[in-house]
Scaffold this motif. Structure first.
Motif, PDB file in Angstrom:
ATOM      1  N   GLY A 381       0.809  -1.206   0.000  1.00 31.17           N
ATOM      2  CA  GLY A 381       0.000   0.000   0.000  1.00 31.17           C
ATOM      3  C   GLY A 381       0.843   1.257   0.000  1.00 31.17           C
ATOM      4  N   ARG A 382       1.937   1.241   0.761  1.00 27.47           N
ATOM      5  CA  ARG A 382       2.803   2.422   0.829  1.00 27.47           C
ATOM      6  C   ARG A 382       3.477   2.676  -0.513  1.00 27.47           C
ATOM      7  NH1 ARG A 382       5.641   5.423   5.040  1.00 27.47           N
ATOM      8  NH2 ARG A 382       4.457   4.288   6.602  1.00 27.47           N
ATOM      9  N   LYS A 385       0.916   4.046  -2.935  1.00 27.93           N
ATOM     10  CA  LYS A 385       0.615   5.447  -2.631  1.00 27.93           C
ATOM     11  C   LYS A 385       1.701   6.358  -3.191  1.00 27.93           C
ATOM     12  CE  LYS A 385      -0.487   8.477   1.290  1.00 27.93           C
ATOM     13  NZ  LYS A 385      -0.602   8.550   2.775  1.00 27.93           N
ATOM     14  N   GLU A 394      -3.795   7.018 -10.295  1.00 25.68           N
ATOM     15  CA  GLU A 394      -4.029   6.131  -9.157  1.00 25.68           C
ATOM     16  C   GLU A 394      -3.361   4.778  -9.383  1.00 25.68           C
ATOM     17  OE1 GLU A 394      -7.539   4.014  -6.501  1.00 25.68           O
ATOM     18  OE2 GLU A 394      -8.069   5.126  -8.308  1.00 25.68           O
ATOM     19  N   GLN A 396      -2.617   0.925  -7.542  1.00 28.97           N
ATOM     20  CA  GLN A 396      -3.214   0.013  -6.573  1.00 28.97           C
ATOM     21  C   GLN A 396      -2.171  -1.009  -6.133  1.00 28.97           C
ATOM     22  OE1 GLN A 396      -7.324  -1.418  -7.795  1.00 28.97           O
ATOM     23  NE2 GLN A 396      -6.582  -0.696  -9.771  1.00 28.97           N
ATOM     24  N   THR A 397      -2.442  -1.656  -5.013  1.00 28.51           N
ATOM     25  CA  THR A 397      -1.630  -2.824  -4.696  1.00 28.51           C
ATOM     26  C   THR A 397      -1.956  -3.903  -5.722  1.00 28.51           C
ATOM     27  OG1 THR A 397      -3.309  -3.794  -3.244  1.00 28.51           O
ATOM     28  CG2 THR A 397      -1.686  -2.327  -2.219  1.00 28.51           C
ATOM     29  N   ASP A 633       2.031  -4.079   5.617  1.00 28.46           N
ATOM     30  CA  ASP A 633       1.150  -2.912   5.648  1.00 28.46           C
ATOM     31  C   ASP A 633       1.309  -2.194   6.988  1.00 28.46           C
ATOM     32  OD1 ASP A 633       0.249  -3.543   3.161  1.00 28.46           O
ATOM     33  OD2 ASP A 633      -1.724  -4.246   3.766  1.00 28.46           O
ATOM     34  N   ASP A 652      -1.956   3.130   5.978  1.00 23.16           N
ATOM     35  CA  ASP A 652      -1.440   4.244   5.177  1.00 23.16           C
ATOM     36  C   ASP A 652      -2.334   4.591   4.002  1.00 23.16           C
ATOM     37  OD1 ASP A 652       0.735   4.702   6.754  1.00 23.16           O
ATOM     38  OD2 ASP A 652       2.081   3.407   5.634  1.00 23.16           O
ATOM     39  N   ASP A 653      -3.021   3.596   3.454  1.00 19.08           N
ATOM     40  CA  ASP A 653      -3.894   3.865   2.314  1.00 19.08           C
ATOM     41  C   ASP A 653      -5.327   4.146   2.755  1.00 19.08           C
ATOM     42  OD1 ASP A 653      -4.266   1.317   3.201  1.00 19.08           O
ATOM     43  OD2 ASP A 653      -3.838   0.332   1.296  1.00 19.08           O
TER      44      ASP A 653
END
Length: 752
Positions: A381-382, A385, A394, A396-397, A633, A652-653
């Motif tokens: 996720g980090r 981001k 955008e 995504q994971t 995560d 974080d997300d």
């Protein structure tokens, strides 16, 4: 906590019950005298699945004092007991424990059958038709429900005899139902395969209590699979058979000949894959890893051979792009852009400051200009981001791009919405931080990429490999069968950064230049663990927040290991005391010697594919939801509710996740994390303790990865001789992987 007590009574009121994990808050009316009206009521809490109001129960536990609710009995073990008096039986049935029987019907049944009531319900339920209002179908239904409850009761008692906690007992019963007793007595090693959270060692303990011989084929089979799974956690896709036999023999304490025979039998029955390797002899795979490597190799070659563009020369397009956007690409950046436009698969690799972001943004704009749809993804996720921030699109994971699902039956199975039959609807997939992608995730990603779709893998091959099995990016590059562009020119702006300069020096085996004024890379010499620890605390709590004008929680400690006085475990305890101290306004929960407190930084340390998450807007309105929280995560504890036994973490997300207290083993404090866990992340400032440790950890690869995590400031604290030793040690632990070889073989066949 008081000493343990055993109390028998009737469940008079269930205050709270979680059907998923069995956690229950209830009131127990103790039995001192069957005819007494002066029984005491005791508040009880614990994991007690399947109880109902009115049931007789015997509990073992200790009294604790809750800050809000006072004295409670914390139940460790429980046993349901069937009421024997007519009054007790009527009360039990009237509680609604069996659907279709209320107080009036309960009174009629007990008046008719007396103390034999429960025996009638279980063994001769058709006799209940003698009661007005009970049809034959209803009578049979009542008998079936009672029988199911009796099975659960017997199973729970049986499992407790084997030392299995109520939490796992419930999971086992949900999976095997009426076959629970047979499974445990015949082959408890099935539990390691079927129940999430139960491994070989727990199964082995159960088997020993069940009297199963050490030489049992079931035990040896499970032990062999356990070794392969354990080695997969160390990055190995397979093991040479001699190493596997040696490790399994040490674990099982049985003859190596028995283990070899079992491995070959598992191969015959297609439970393991064994093949001959020219260099290593017989090698042994878990099936999933063998099939994943083969699929990844085949699909990469197929995608790379696809004709995705009619244009073979993009020099003019790149020239125009440079002129319009007033930028100048280095030669290898131009090459990367051109190859991205022409190839089905491209790998772009390079260290910090070599222009990966500019290159990717150029590729994105040119491809979009030609009308292509692009999907961006990263392993964490980090990282996703950060990719969103640098591209303006955008990201995504990978899990979210694929639509991860979990088959929620307590088995370790995951699935994805996207696959060959339902592929990702896009023209180009760009994956950043691809050195983190293991063989299983790459397999699932490639399954969802149809023939003709471009794949661009971006990453730094010199960083640590994936936490999971495989060395995917390195194997792809070393195969020399897939187009690779290396970005190796450090740009002038990046050269101003001592972090970037020293990262490249370290990667080349050179010692860093340290402590230059107005630079962003510092080394503080300290020679004992206490001084190192105290300096780190001072840096995080006062010096760096003042220097960077930030909160201490914005500074990340990256340690080579978990244990030792300077490992993450000890450092997290010290840092928590300084950065998020105990406060009457902050709720906290102690779990397995870790104190979790509202406001703490935490990290998920294992994949949980069925963990529900939600995303809210500023007004707490739900805007998205899904499942899946993954190893690495990071988030912050927003709320701890000790009354209802759960914790909320905001990742974080922006995903909000509710953890039941029984799930807290999936979290750990993350003020300090291992360097391995930092992969794919970037922090404003990092502090790295440099101290003596195992030689396998003191290597160049590790310190290079740690330094490249810093965005604005890197501070190393410790003994400079240990740092030099790490840089000099360029030996990396070999991973047993076969992807490189398979790509070469498949490419040769495809071109022949």
């Amino acid at each position: 906590m008081d000493e343990q007590v055993i109390i028998e009574g009737i469940v008079s009121n269930i205050v709270f019950h979680n059907s998923e994990n069995g956690y229950t808050v209830f009131t127990l009316e103790t039995i001192y005298n069957e005819n007494s009206d002066n029984d005491d009521d005791i508040a009880c809490v614990g994991t007690i699945p399947g109880i109902n109001e009115g049931e007789n129960i015997k509990v073992t536990g200790s009294f604790v004092v809750h800050p809000a609710y006072g004295r409670q009995l914390s139940v460790l073990v429980y046993e349901k007991t069937i009421p024997t008096t007519e009054k007790g039986i009527e009360r039990y049935l009237a509680s609604g424990v069996i659907k279709g029987i209320g107080p009036k019907i309960a009174n009629k049944i007990v008046s008719k059958f007396g103390a034999d009531t429960l025996d009638i319900i279980e063994n001769e339920p058709e006799k209940l038709t003698a009661i007005r209002g009970i049809s034959r179908d209803k009578a049979i239904s009542i008998g079936e429900m009672f029988h199911e409850q009796a099975e659960l009761r017997r199973a729970m008692l049986f499992l407790q005899d084997y030392g299995i906690s109520p939490v796992y007992s419930l999971k086992i019963y949900k999976r095997f139902k009426e076959n629970t007793l047979t499974v445990i007595q015949k082959n408890p090693y099935v539990l390691a395969d079927e129940i999430f959270g139960i491994g070989f060692k727990m199964s082995d303990s159960i088997a020993e209590k069940a009297g199963i011989a050490k030489e049992s084929p079931f035990r040896i089979e499970s032990g062999v699979k356990f070794v392969l799974n354990k080695e997969a956690a160390n990055g190995n896709v397979y093991l040479p058979i001699d190493i596997l036999v040696e490790k399994a023999s040490e674990l099982l304490l049985v003859a190596k000949e028995n283990i070899e025979n079992t491995i070959l039998q598992l191969n015959i029955t297609k439970q393991l894959w064994v093949e001959n390797d020219e260099e290593k002899g017989k090698i042994v795979f878990l099936n999933s890893f063998f099939y994943s490597e083969n699929y990844v190799a085949k699909k990469l070659v197929e995608l790379s051979l696809a004709k995705v563009s009619q244009n073979e020369d993009y020099e003019k397009e790149i020239d125009n792009f440079e002129m319009i956007n007033n930028i100048h690409l280095a030669d290898n950046q131009r090459t990367a852009v051109s190859e991205a436009m022409k190839n089905g698969v491209l790998v772009i690799t390079g260290g910090p400051g070599t222009g990966k972001t500019t290159t990717i943004n150029t590729i994105i704009k040119l491809l979009k200009g030609e009308g292509y749809e692009i999907s961006l993804a990263a392993p964490t996720g980090r990282a996703a981001k950060r990719m969103t921030e640098t591209t303006g699109i955008e990201a995504q994971t990978i899990h979210r791009l694929l639509g991860v699902n979990f088959i929620s039956d307590d088995r370790k199975k995951q699935s994805f919405d996207k696959d060959e039959d339902n592929p990702i609807e896009t023209d180009v997939v760009i994956v950043d931080e691809s050195s983190m992608v293991d063989i299983i995730l790459m397999h699932n990603l490639l399954k969802a990429i149809p023939y003709g779709t471009r794949l661009i893998l971006v990453g730094d091959v010199d960083q640590l490999p994936s936490v999971g099995p495989g060395n995917v990016l390195k194997d792809i590059i070393n195969s020399e069968c897939i187009k690779v562009v290396r970005l190796n020119e450090v740009f002038r702006q990046a050269e101003k950064s001592a972090i970037v300069m020293n990262a490249h020096r370290i990667n080349k085996g050179e010692y860093p230049v340290i402590n230059e004024k107005e630079k962003d890379f510092f080394f503080m010499k300290r020679f004992d663990s206490e001084n190192i620890s105290n300096t780190i605390l001072e840096l995080v709590t006062t010096r760096l927040p003042r220097y960077l004008k930030c909160d201490g929680k914005d500074i990340q400690i990256l340690a080579p290991m978990r244990k030792s006085s300077l490992g993450t475990i000890c450092l997290n305890t010290s840092l928590q005391e300084k950065l998020n101290p105990k406060d009457t306004y902050k709720s906290e929960k102690e779990f397995r010697k870790i104190v979790f407190r509202e406001g703490d930084k935490v990290m998920q340390i294992k994949n949980n594919y069925d963990m529900t998450w939600k995303i809210f807007d500023g007004k707490r309105r739900l805007i998205d939801e899904g499942v899946g929280i993954f190893n690495g995560d990071e988030g912050v504890i927003e709320r701890i509710d000790n009354d209802n036994e759960y914790m909320e973490v905001v990742f974080d997300d922006s995903k909000v996740v509710k953890y039941d207290f029984t799930q807290l083993d999936e979290l750990e404090l993350s003020y300090a994390i291992t360097i391995h866990k930092s992969q794919g992340s970037e922090y404003r400032a990092v502090v790295i303790p440099i101290f003596q440790g195992p030689e396998m950890l003191l290597n160049r690869n590790l310190i290079y990865t740690a330094v490249t995590r810093a965005k604005e400031l890197a501070v190393l604290v410790g003994n400079p001789q240990i740092l030099y030793k790490m840089i000099d040690n360029n030996r990396q632990v070999e991973r047993y992987t076969g992807l490189k070889k398979r790509i070469i073989e498949i490419k040769e066949v495809a071109l022949s």
